[in-house]
Design a protein around this motif. Sequence first.
Motif, short mmCIF file in Angstrom:
data_model
loop_
_atom_site.label_atom_id
_atom_site.label_comp_id
_atom_site.label_asym_id
_atom_site.label_seq_id
_atom_site.Cartn_x
_atom_site.Cartn_y
_atom_site.Cartn_z
N GLY A 123 0.79 -1.21 0.00
CA GLY A 123 0.00 0.00 0.00
C GLY A 123 0.83 1.27 0.00
O GLY A 123 0.43 2.30 -0.56
N LEU A 124 2.02 1.21 0.59
CA LEU A 124 2.85 2.41 0.70
C LEU A 124 3.88 2.54 -0.42
O LEU A 124 4.57 3.57 -0.49
CB LEU A 124 3.59 2.40 2.05
CG LEU A 124 2.71 2.58 3.30
CD1 LEU A 124 3.57 2.52 4.55
CD2 LEU A 124 1.95 3.90 3.25
N VAL A 139 6.28 -0.76 6.71
CA VAL A 139 6.66 0.62 6.41
C VAL A 139 8.13 0.68 6.00
O VAL A 139 8.50 1.31 5.01
CB VAL A 139 6.39 1.53 7.63
CG1 VAL A 139 6.92 2.94 7.37
CG2 VAL A 139 4.90 1.57 7.96
N GLY A 140 8.98 0.01 6.79
CA GLY A 140 10.40 -0.01 6.44
C GLY A 140 10.66 -0.70 5.11
O GLY A 140 11.46 -0.23 4.30
N SER A 163 -5.39 4.39 -2.24
CA SER A 163 -4.62 3.20 -2.57
C SER A 163 -4.44 2.29 -1.36
O SER A 163 -4.66 1.07 -1.45
CB SER A 163 -3.26 3.59 -3.15
OG SER A 163 -2.50 4.32 -2.22
N VAL A 164 -4.06 2.87 -0.23
CA VAL A 164 -3.85 2.04 0.97
C VAL A 164 -5.18 1.50 1.48
O VAL A 164 -5.30 0.30 1.79
CB VAL A 164 -3.13 2.86 2.06
CG1 VAL A 164 -3.01 2.03 3.34
CG2 VAL A 164 -1.76 3.30 1.58
N GLY A 165 -6.19 2.36 1.58
CA GLY A 165 -7.49 1.91 2.08
C GLY A 165 -8.11 0.86 1.19
O GLY A 165 -8.69 -0.13 1.68
N MET A 178 5.08 -3.51 -6.21
CA MET A 178 3.70 -3.72 -5.80
C MET A 178 3.17 -5.02 -6.38
O MET A 178 2.36 -5.71 -5.74
CB MET A 178 2.85 -2.53 -6.24
CG MET A 178 1.49 -2.47 -5.57
SD MET A 178 0.77 -0.81 -5.60
CE MET A 178 1.05 -0.32 -7.29
N SER A 179 3.61 -5.37 -7.59
CA SER A 179 3.17 -6.63 -8.19
C SER A 179 3.59 -7.82 -7.35
O SER A 179 2.80 -8.75 -7.11
CB SER A 179 3.75 -6.76 -9.60
OG SER A 179 3.35 -5.70 -10.43
#
Length: 496
Positions: free
Chosen positions: A70-71, A120-121, A215-217, A406-407
């Motif tokens: 998501g990030l 996140v990292g 995008s994240v939600g 992301m894929s």
Amino acid sequence: MTTETTAPITATAPSPRRWAGLAVLAASLLVVVMDMTVLNVALPDLIADLKPGAVSQLWIVDAYPVVLAGLLVPVSSLADRWGRRRMLLSGFTVFGVASSLVLLADSPAQVIALRAALGVGGAMIMPTTLSLIRTLFPDPVERATALGIWAATASLGSALGPILGGALLEMFSWHSAFLVNVPLMVVAVIAGLVLLPESRSARPGRLDALGVALSVGGMVAIVYAIKQLGKDGVEVLTLGILAAGLAALAAFAYRCLTQPEPMLAVDLFQNRVFRSGVITAVAHSGVTMALLLVGSQWLQLVQGWSPLKAGAALLPMALGGMIGSPFAPAVAARIGVRTVLVTGLLTTATGLAVIAVLPHPMPYPGIAFALLCNGLGGAALGVGSALMMGSAPAHQAGSAAAIEEMSFEVGAVLGVSVLGSLAGIVYRGGLPDGVDDAVSESVAGALGTATEKAATASFVDAFAMVGLAGAVAVVLTAAVVWWWVPGDLDLADAHH
């Protein structure tokens, strides 16, 4: 999205620094990928200690890739503006600090939160590795070799994670699967400061707060709905959450298409070659994570092997990846990109199909063959990465890197969510009536009880179903790739 400005490293004057820089990037990827799989071996011990429910178990595994995926888009855009090396080193720091916090985690919710912090990292690390590879290797053929090494590192990390986790669990608690990241991140920060050039964009894309939320939600809502559908069946609320998630992602895509400087260059998907790289990554990553998740539990809970032995039993996957990935670009130059991509996918599907037809109880040599096929099939990932990065213009390199990562992460989430939920449905469907909740939640709850034999037999059936469903999905992906990729395409042609 942006115009590249980088330290002066050229393709015409190769230097040891370039390959040393690749070593740092590959090593950082190794740690991030290992963290996605090391928990598979530690999960039985974690379950025994914290006793999470079935959905909590899946979220412990999935919180990391969901947050990471998501990030990726906003972090990649921020790295274009802030500096990719700076973002990478900051990611190393976040990853190390978050890993150390496991010492304070004593509940499933806290472990899920910890995995989210690691996500996140990871989101700060993964897209910057690809962007910096494009910076270090502007020549398309040389870049394909570098990306082949990158893909081999990913395959190696997928298999080394369980082995490292098994070795640690022989001596320590499940907490060690997290703490091992801390010294590795310290070394990565030092090496990155010495060996990597800074790279940023002269015209960074806009940072869109609403786009980030959409995008994240959207991704979190979709994954949550898939998990709930697998556990509780079709419910109106769950379908509503799924629809809301899909609508959020659709709105995000539309927003990107209508902005002059979008966070994500969605128009890259108009290129069939680019799309082929995307679906190859999604399909292979999905079946790999499902195979590791279910296979690790089969080795420990059904076969009764120790964590270390179970981790070592997954080594054929790493062997296949190490053999195939570095040589895939050279093979593609001789027989064609399309042939390599499709052959890699069909090799993966063959291994999964073997799992589906193995006799019960399953013999380990058959599983080892399936793991080897999965690793060999992963050779297609390096070629697919070269297609994605090469087919994107230089000013969209950040978007291409974000979409590629992301894929992989979306594939991992879908593999665990869809195939993991399918395994849960088959497992619970094969249990006798009236079993305890602990037995229906996990085969671990049946060990040592009167229902152990029935539960382990049902879990084997679930493993076979994962193999069948995964094989069908990968074969369909191979057919689409054959249709989309021109037969005469080579890696140099794919370079934009």
